[in-house]
Design an enzyme around this catalytic site. Structure first.
Site, PDB file in Angstrom:
ATOM      1  N   ASP A 152       0.825  -1.202   0.000  1.00 21.47           N
ATOM      2  CA  ASP A 152       0.000   0.000   0.000  1.00 21.47           C
ATOM      3  C   ASP A 152       0.865   1.262   0.000  1.00 21.47           C
ATOM      4  O   ASP A 152       1.889   1.333   0.693  1.00 21.47           O
ATOM      5  CB  ASP A 152      -0.891  -0.026   1.247  1.00 21.47           C
ATOM      6  CG  ASP A 152      -1.917   1.073   1.282  1.00 21.47           C
ATOM      7  OD1 ASP A 152      -2.708   1.187   0.333  1.00 21.47           O
ATOM      8  OD2 ASP A 152      -1.928   1.833   2.274  1.00 21.47           O
ATOM      9  N   GLU A 175       1.822  -0.145  -4.908  1.00 17.89           N
ATOM     10  CA  GLU A 175       0.885   0.922  -5.248  1.00 17.89           C
ATOM     11  C   GLU A 175       1.674   2.225  -5.355  1.00 17.89           C
ATOM     12  O   GLU A 175       2.236   2.704  -4.373  1.00 17.89           O
ATOM     13  CB  GLU A 175      -0.202   1.072  -4.190  1.00 17.89           C
ATOM     14  CG  GLU A 175      -1.217   2.150  -4.592  1.00 17.89           C
ATOM     15  CD  GLU A 175      -2.200   2.509  -3.492  1.00 17.89           C
ATOM     16  OE1 GLU A 175      -3.309   2.942  -3.817  1.00 17.89           O
ATOM     17  OE2 GLU A 175      -1.849   2.361  -2.300  1.00 17.89           O
ATOM     18  N   HIS A 233     -10.180  -0.816  -5.899  1.00 14.64           N
ATOM     19  CA  HIS A 233     -11.111  -0.439  -4.837  1.00 14.64           C
ATOM     20  C   HIS A 233     -11.147   1.064  -4.563  1.00 14.64           C
ATOM     21  O   HIS A 233     -11.964   1.516  -3.757  1.00 14.64           O
ATOM     22  CB  HIS A 233     -10.751  -1.182  -3.546  1.00 14.64           C
ATOM     23  CG  HIS A 233      -9.377  -0.850  -3.048  1.00 14.64           C
ATOM     24  ND1 HIS A 233      -8.231  -1.227  -3.705  1.00 14.64           N
ATOM     25  CD2 HIS A 233      -8.953  -0.167  -1.964  1.00 14.64           C
ATOM     26  CE1 HIS A 233      -7.177  -0.801  -3.047  1.00 14.64           C
ATOM     27  NE2 HIS A 233      -7.581  -0.147  -1.990  1.00 14.64           N
ATOM     28  N   ASP A 234     -10.270   1.819  -5.215  1.00 12.61           N
ATOM     29  CA  ASP A 234     -10.233   3.277  -5.032  1.00 12.61           C
ATOM     30  C   ASP A 234     -10.689   4.039  -6.273  1.00 12.61           C
ATOM     31  O   ASP A 234     -10.663   5.267  -6.272  1.00 12.61           O
ATOM     32  CB  ASP A 234      -8.809   3.736  -4.688  1.00 12.61           C
ATOM     33  CG  ASP A 234      -8.366   3.299  -3.299  1.00 12.61           C
ATOM     34  OD1 ASP A 234      -9.229   3.177  -2.419  1.00 12.61           O
ATOM     35  OD2 ASP A 234      -7.158   3.068  -3.114  1.00 12.61           O
TER      36      ASP A 234
END
Length: 529
Positions: free
Chosen positions: A198, A265, A326-327
């Site tokens: 992340d 990410e 998911h974003d």
């Protein structure tokens, strides 16, 4: 080639995949039960968004215990069983690593904020107030407002690039780095095949804590963080060293045929993104189709993105592509279903590893979330600051439950789910699309199977000349992919004859000469003679 270069990665958002205990929230046991579906889809690896013990202020991205499972998702034994059965089916498993921040309820932070003399005080980023008593500098949170919160008991501010309940770890402290590496080893010993890391590009922060300059692109209505250029909170030089340390841990557990992989990410322009390959990240997430392609869906723009990326890669770098997560808003809502099918053909026929977001194989649209059912903390926090903006900024619409069939609650749960199902779930679900040979689901299955052709796996990419509205390219020596990005019929001159092996309409396989006709919203893969 390593397995992750041949693989298709499928992202599962655990809260929304399958509920088995009747609480309306998906769980690890639900994912385990749906593994045969993933196998039938043809994917090679699943990436699980966070399932760690957490207060759920940001639905698991606020970790209170890196080495345990939150009860809402099950137990460590449930995870072990899921991992074992995935491996038995030939599926790899990646788990989310959240190294930039913890929950404010993590024992590390509780000890850190206990006093200025705490042994873990330096595990987080604490600063004295500015001379006026306010935050130490102008850094802004991704979720709105200052990135600093005052701890009145100790009289200092702590940094949080996200929610106040997500304090940032101090990666300059070697004890912190070693603690995160031990977290990695914990999951690697259990047998995971790697990590999606992340916000990897945010680990380093400017040691001088300088104010960030204003952005000339900011305008009212944009999030608070868009007010500034992020020279001091993103992509700091020391971040590459941190990535190398994490890669060394993965290499400790890698062996021939069983390499452990790091997917990072990283939301950065391509010239800066590719630097993370040399630092040791196997797959720095390439979001350029999401951030630049889907908003300007023209052949010239797509060709520019692909050519730029390919031109920046060294011979040792392996490309990767993404259309959603998911974003980000759902693919079908951004392009409409006809062009979402074309985009799927693009993703699975470009050179490199594709990552696919759960439900996009059904052309799921963004969910419709009534104001009283909004869950996303980013949206709720932004609502308090800008009451008219929260619904467009929230991430709930792309996180709605997976519809498996037409039964009440879509086969996802036996009770009302944590977010509403898509309004058309009774007709847009897995069971219905399994029965429809021309469905998006069958197209994605066919594309994943097609990608296993050696030329599509390993062959070079070359943009092919095409008429306005058509994006075409060659892969290796034997394939031409032609994508009609318009609602009009188009013609394309081919270098030689061949055979249409797959159309996004799923209704033709035929020989063609040196002239190919594309119907509106059609993509085709042609095997050249």
């Amino acid at each position: 080639m390593s397995w992750w270069q041949r693989a298709v990665i499928y992202q599962v958002y655990p809260r929304s995949f399958q509920d088995t205990n009747g609480d309306g929230v998906g769980d690890l046991e639900g994912i385990r039960r749906r593994l045969p579906y993933l196998k039938s889809l043809g994917v090679d690896a699943l990436w699980l968004s966070p399932f760690y013990k957490s207060p759920m202020k940001d639905f698991g991205y606020d970790v209170a215990d890196y080495c345990d499972v939150d009860p809402v998702f099950g137990t460590l034994q449930d995870f072990d069983r899921l991992l074992e059965e995935a491996h038995a089916l030939g599926l790899k498993v990646l788990v989310d690593l959240v190294p930039n921040h913890t929950s404010s309820e993590h024992p590390w932070f509780l000890e850190s904020r206990a006093s200025r003399n705490s042994p873990k005080r330096d595990w987080y980023i604490w600063k004295d107030p500015a001379p006026d008593g306010g935050p130490p500098n102008n850094w802004q949170s991704f979720f709105g407002g200052p990135a600093w919160t005052l701890d009145e008991a100790t009289g200092q501010y702590y940094l949080h690039l996200f929610l106040p309940e997500q304090p940032d770890l101090n990666w300059r402290n070697p004890e912190v780095r070693e603690a995160i590496k031990e977290v990695m080893r914990f999951w690697l010993r259990r047998g995971v095949d790697g990590f999606r890391v992340d916000v990897l590009w945010l680990l380093g922060k400017d040691p001088l804590f300088r104010d960030e300059p204003g952005s000339p692109l900011w305008r009212p209505g944009l999030p608070d963080r868009a007010r500034h250029e992020h020279l001091y909170t993103e992509d700091q030089p020391e971040t590459y060293a941190y990535v190398r340390e994490m890669r060394q841990v993965l290499d400790e557990f890698s062996e021939p045929g069983r390499e452990r992989v790091m997917v990072g990410e990283i939301y950065l322009p391509l010239p800066r993104l590719v630097r993370y390959y040399a630092a040791g990240c196997h797959l720095p997430f390439n979001f350029s189709l999401v951030t630049e392609g889907l908003s300007d869906w023209r052949p010239e723009n797509l060709a520019r993105i692909v050519e730029t990326y390919e031109g920046l890669l060294s011979r040792w770098d392996w490309p990767n592509w993404v259309l959603g997560n998911h974003d980000q808003p759902r693919l079908a809502s951004r392009l409409g279903e006809p062009q979402a099918r074309v985009a799927a053909m693009l993703l699975f026929t470009l050179r490199g590893t594709p990552t696919w977001y759960y439900g996009d194989e059904l052309a799921l649209p963004n969910g419709l979330i009534p104001p009283e059912k909004v869950q996303d903390p980013a949206a709720l926090r932004q609502r308090d600051r800008e009451p008219t903006a929260y619904h467009t900024l929230g991430r709930d619409p792309e996180r709605t439950p997976m519809p498996w069939d037409a039964s009440p609650y879509g086969g996802f749960s036996t009770v009302e789910p944590w977010l509403p199902l898509n309004p058309d779930y009774r007709t847009r679900n897995v069971a219905a699309q399994e029965k429809d040979p021309r469905s998006m689901l069958h197209l994605v299955k066919r594309l994943i199977a097609l990608r296993k052709d050696p030329d599509l796996l390993y062959g070079a990419y070359r943009t092919y000349r095409a008429r306005e509205g058509v994006y075409a390219y060659l892969r290796g020596e034997g394939w031409l992919v032609a994508l009609n990005l318009t609602e009009k019929e188009k013609a394309l001159e081919l270098p030689r004859g061949g055979r249409v092996v797959l159309s996004t309409h799923l209704d033709r396989e035929e020989r063609v000469g040196e002239r190919l006709f594309l119907r509106p919203d059609e993509g085709v893969a042609v095997r050249l003679d």
